[in-house]
Write a protein that holds these residues in place. Sequence first.
Motif, mmCIF file in Angstrom:
data_model
loop_
_atom_site.group_PDB
_atom_site.id
_atom_site.type_symbol
_atom_site.label_atom_id
_atom_site.label_comp_id
_atom_site.label_asym_id
_atom_site.label_seq_id
_atom_site.Cartn_x
_atom_site.Cartn_y
_atom_site.Cartn_z
ATOM 1 N N LEU A 10 0.832 -1.202 0.000
ATOM 2 C CA LEU A 10 0.000 0.000 0.000
ATOM 3 C C LEU A 10 0.867 1.252 0.000
ATOM 4 N N PRO A 11 0.403 2.320 -0.655
ATOM 5 C CA PRO A 11 1.184 3.555 -0.672
ATOM 6 C C PRO A 11 1.062 4.331 0.633
ATOM 7 N N VAL A 12 2.110 5.094 0.946
ATOM 8 C CA VAL A 12 2.094 6.066 2.039
ATOM 9 C C VAL A 12 2.194 7.433 1.368
ATOM 10 N N ILE A 13 1.161 8.268 1.585
ATOM 11 C CA ILE A 13 1.021 9.550 0.906
ATOM 12 C C ILE A 13 1.174 10.691 1.914
ATOM 13 N N SER A 14 1.905 11.736 1.534
ATOM 14 C CA SER A 14 2.001 12.929 2.394
ATOM 15 C C SER A 14 0.772 13.799 2.132
ATOM 16 N N ARG A 17 1.646 17.539 0.503
ATOM 17 C CA ARG A 17 1.996 17.679 -0.914
ATOM 18 C C ARG A 17 1.249 16.714 -1.824
ATOM 19 N N GLY A 18 0.598 15.737 -1.225
ATOM 20 C CA GLY A 18 -0.141 14.765 -2.020
ATOM 21 C C GLY A 18 0.744 13.806 -2.792
ATOM 22 N N GLU A 19 2.007 13.684 -2.400
ATOM 23 C CA GLU A 19 2.916 12.803 -3.126
ATOM 24 C C GLU A 19 3.121 11.490 -2.378
ATOM 25 N N GLU A 20 3.396 10.457 -3.152
ATOM 26 C CA GLU A 20 3.669 9.154 -2.570
ATOM 27 C C GLU A 20 5.095 9.146 -2.024
ATOM 28 N N LEU A 21 5.215 8.794 -0.738
ATOM 29 C CA LEU A 21 6.524 8.751 -0.093
ATOM 30 C C LEU A 21 7.165 7.373 -0.201
ATOM 31 N N THR A 65 -4.880 2.917 1.530
ATOM 32 C CA THR A 65 -3.715 3.796 1.562
ATOM 33 C C THR A 65 -3.443 4.231 2.997
ATOM 34 N N PHE A 66 -2.229 4.676 3.236
ATOM 35 C CA PHE A 66 -1.851 5.294 4.503
ATOM 36 C C PHE A 66 -1.440 6.725 4.181
ATOM 37 N N THR A 67 -1.755 7.662 5.082
ATOM 38 C CA THR A 67 -1.306 9.032 4.882
ATOM 39 C C THR A 67 -0.583 9.520 6.131
ATOM 40 N N VAL A 68 0.354 10.446 5.913
ATOM 41 C CA VAL A 68 1.076 11.118 6.990
ATOM 42 C C VAL A 68 0.990 12.612 6.721
ATOM 43 N N ALA A 69 1.258 13.427 7.739
ATOM 44 C CA ALA A 69 1.170 14.881 7.581
ATOM 45 C C ALA A 69 2.136 15.387 6.519
#
Length: 157
Positions: A10-14, A17-21, A65-69
């Motif tokens: 799964l992707p980790v998205i910021s 910025r909306g970008e995949e980390l 998906t996972f998101t971070v600040a």
Amino acid sequence: MPKGRELVGLPVISQDRGEELGRVQDLLYDEKSGLLKALVLAGGNWLRQPRVVSFEELQARGPKTFTVAGAEAVGHELPAGFRRWQEIKGLRLLSRDGQEVGLVEDLVVDLPSGQVKALEISTGLVNDLLEGRQEIPLTGEVEWSTDAVIMREWVKC
């Protein structure tokens, strides 16, 4: 509830910025608390340090998906004392009297809490095909070693 293999990749998205980390390559599990503690991200070359996101840093926790600040949530040190998901697969599950019940195939995870609720167990290819894999809830006393998981008591799901 998703299994570990469904979280890997799964992707980790910021969120800033909306970008995949990066994408999840492995999970770090704390067998004492029963919680996922961090995600190890794939990417980079073999000279790079590991890329790790603490489970507490996650703003959204699955299922797609996972998101971070922001990118600052990604660290470069693997926290010590936790077991990697890849190391759990293939461990023998033993009953309190030492009888082998099967092999651990996966973790069953409650999202968004990160609590590992059960172990998915294989009792052999034929049984897996005919009856499906069993899920054994992580209740009661559980001992983890490098070669096996010993459960003092359990109930089949």
